[in-house]
Write a protein that holds these residues in place. Structure first.
Motif, PDB file in Angstrom:
ATOM      1  N   UNK A 136      35.806  34.962  32.211  1.00 15.50           N
ATOM      2  CA  UNK A 136      35.323  33.588  32.195  1.00 15.50           C
ATOM      3  C   UNK A 136      34.818  33.104  33.539  1.00 15.50           C
ATOM      4  N   UNK A 137      34.961  33.923  34.579  1.00 14.00           N
ATOM      5  CA  UNK A 137      34.527  33.528  35.915  1.00 14.00           C
ATOM      6  C   UNK A 137      33.034  33.828  36.122  1.00 14.00           C
ATOM      7  N   UNK A 138      32.432  33.108  37.055  1.00 10.93           N
ATOM      8  CA  UNK A 138      30.999  33.258  37.308  1.00 10.93           C
ATOM      9  C   UNK A 138      30.640  34.640  37.847  1.00 10.93           C
ATOM     10  N   UNK A 139      31.612  35.324  38.460  1.00 10.74           N
ATOM     11  CA  UNK A 139      31.334  36.653  39.021  1.00 10.74           C
ATOM     12  C   UNK A 139      31.264  37.748  37.951  1.00 10.74           C
ATOM     13  N   UNK A 140      31.729  37.485  36.726  1.00  7.50           N
ATOM     14  CA  UNK A 140      31.890  38.557  35.741  1.00  7.50           C
ATOM     15  C   UNK A 140      30.590  39.305  35.425  1.00  7.50           C
ATOM     16  N   UNK A 141      29.437  38.648  35.237  1.00  6.61           N
ATOM     17  CA  UNK A 141      28.221  39.435  34.969  1.00  6.61           C
ATOM     18  C   UNK A 141      27.938  40.475  36.056  1.00  6.61           C
ATOM     19  N   UNK A 142      28.189  40.138  37.320  1.00  2.72           N
ATOM     20  CA  UNK A 142      27.984  41.106  38.405  1.00  2.72           C
ATOM     21  C   UNK A 142      28.975  42.257  38.295  1.00  2.72           C
ATOM     22  N   UNK A 143      30.224  41.942  37.977  1.00  8.90           N
ATOM     23  CA  UNK A 143      31.239  42.977  37.866  1.00  8.90           C
ATOM     24  C   UNK A 143      30.980  43.874  36.654  1.00  8.90           C
ATOM     25  N   UNK A 148      32.282  47.403  35.394  1.00  7.23           N
ATOM     26  CA  UNK A 148      33.228  46.754  34.488  1.00  7.23           C
ATOM     27  C   UNK A 148      34.577  46.494  35.124  1.00  7.23           C
ATOM     28  N   UNK A 149      35.605  46.494  34.295  1.00  2.69           N
ATOM     29  CA  UNK A 149      36.940  46.099  34.753  1.00  2.69           C
ATOM     30  C   UNK A 149      37.568  47.121  35.701  1.00  2.69           C
ATOM     31  N   UNK A 150      38.431  46.605  36.570  1.00  2.00           N
ATOM     32  CA  UNK A 150      39.266  47.469  37.400  1.00  2.00           C
ATOM     33  C   UNK A 150      40.415  47.992  36.546  1.00  2.00           C
ATOM     34  N   UNK A 151      40.530  49.288  36.492  1.00  2.04           N
ATOM     35  CA  UNK A 151      41.593  49.902  35.705  1.00  2.04           C
ATOM     36  C   UNK A 151      42.817  50.175  36.582  1.00  2.04           C
ATOM     37  N   UNK A 152      42.677  51.087  37.528  1.00  5.97           N
ATOM     38  CA  UNK A 152      43.794  51.436  38.417  1.00  5.97           C
ATOM     39  C   UNK A 152      43.549  50.938  39.833  1.00  5.97           C
ATOM     40  N   UNK A 153      44.651  50.645  40.518  1.00  5.88           N
ATOM     41  CA  UNK A 153      44.637  50.291  41.936  1.00  5.88           C
ATOM     42  C   UNK A 153      45.488  51.301  42.690  1.00  5.88           C
ATOM     43  N   UNK A 154      44.997  51.745  43.848  1.00  7.48           N
ATOM     44  CA  UNK A 154      45.792  52.582  44.753  1.00  7.48           C
ATOM     45  C   UNK A 154      45.825  51.913  46.117  1.00  7.48           C
ATOM     46  N   UNK A 155      47.004  51.804  46.689  1.00  4.49           N
ATOM     47  CA  UNK A 155      47.201  51.159  47.982  1.00  4.49           C
ATOM     48  C   UNK A 155      48.019  52.095  48.869  1.00  4.49           C
ATOM     49  N   UNK A 156      47.641  52.209  50.134  1.00  2.00           N
ATOM     50  CA  UNK A 156      48.387  53.049  51.069  1.00  2.00           C
ATOM     51  C   UNK A 156      48.793  52.208  52.263  1.00  2.00           C
ATOM     52  N   UNK A 157      50.086  52.204  52.579  1.00  2.00           N
ATOM     53  CA  UNK A 157      50.581  51.524  53.773  1.00  2.00           C
ATOM     54  C   UNK A 157      50.350  52.426  54.981  1.00  2.00           C
ATOM     55  N   UNK A 158      49.829  51.863  56.051  1.00  2.00           N
ATOM     56  CA  UNK A 158      49.480  52.656  57.222  1.00  2.00           C
ATOM     57  C   UNK A 158      50.510  52.584  58.346  1.00  2.00           C
TER      58      UNK A 158
END
Length: 227
Positions: A136-143, A148-158
């Motif tokens: 529903x956000x204005x950014x969605x057509x660009x995404x 499309x949607x973000x499925x997985x996220x990976x984060x690494x602590x440095x």
């Protein structure tokens, strides 16, 4: 991305398949540890990056950092107060790490957004938010047009952080303290491919020291276009 009511992702056979494939791959990897939650699929891998790799990434973040922004364009500057740095995915050192994370999850490298570094000084934080998009956000057509949607996220602590800076999933009941080289990965979707509200998470305020992380978000389709 700031959380607000709207139109989160609905069930999807494509996202369901991605979730099943990545989860099976991580379950079969003895280095990956699934964290105890019935509401979200979250894994960690200790010492994923070594001290030299972490130090090199910290130096790049310090050299190129800028104030973090919100995708929704919210004017609330207090919602996300860290600094960010988009790393050069095609430089040899970054490409090795970037594509290594994709290989760990078994997701095509082109589905991954550019690896982003973040720096949190004392008092800086990222309030509770979801990584999946709101249709529903204005950014969605660009995404939608860029994978499309973000499925997985990976984060690494440095780096280790003296106090504060934990990643907190309040609904899933998980809190992970920063530890140098530790990789955290989670599925932003439910088993049916719909958005999982329990992946709501917060970058808690640092109260002593400085926190450095890199984050990589994976889309359901190609983010990097060929040709």
């Amino acid at each position: 991305m700031k959380t607000n009511p709207g139109l989160p992702a609905q069930p999807s056979p494509v996202r369901r398949f991605i979730g099943e494939q990545v989860q099976a791959r991580l379950d079969a990897n003895p280095r990956m540890e699934r964290l105890p939650s019935d509401l979200a699929v979250v894994y960690r891998c200790r010492d994923y990056l070594d001290a030299k790799q972490c130090a090199a990434l910290i130096a790049l973040i310090d050299a190129n950092r800028r104030p973090s922004t919100l995708l929704s364009g919210s004017g609330n500057s207090e919602y996300r107060t860290s600094e960010s740095c988009d790393l050069d995915r095609w430089s040899p050192a970054i490409r090795e790490i970037d594509e290594g994370v994709a290989a760990l999850l078994g997701i095509a490298p082109e589905n991954g957004e550019t690896l982003q570094g973040q720096r949190y000084a004392i008092g800086q934080h990222f309030r509770p938010h979801h990584d999946y998009f709101n249709e529903g956000e204005s950014y969605w057509p660009r995404m939608k047009a860029t994978g499309g949607h973000r499925t997985w996220t990976a984060m690494i602590y440095l780096n280790d952080v003296a106090e504060g800076g934990a990643t907190w999933f309040p609904q899933a009941g998980l809190r992970v303290a920063p530890k140098r080289g530790l990789l955290l990965a989670w599925n932003n979707m439910n088993a049916d491919g719909a958005a999982n509200d329990a992946t709501l998470h917060e970058g808690s305020a640092v109260t002593e020291g400085v926190k450095y992380i890199v984050t990589k978000w994976f889309r359901e389709g190609a983010w990097v276009k060929s040709g």
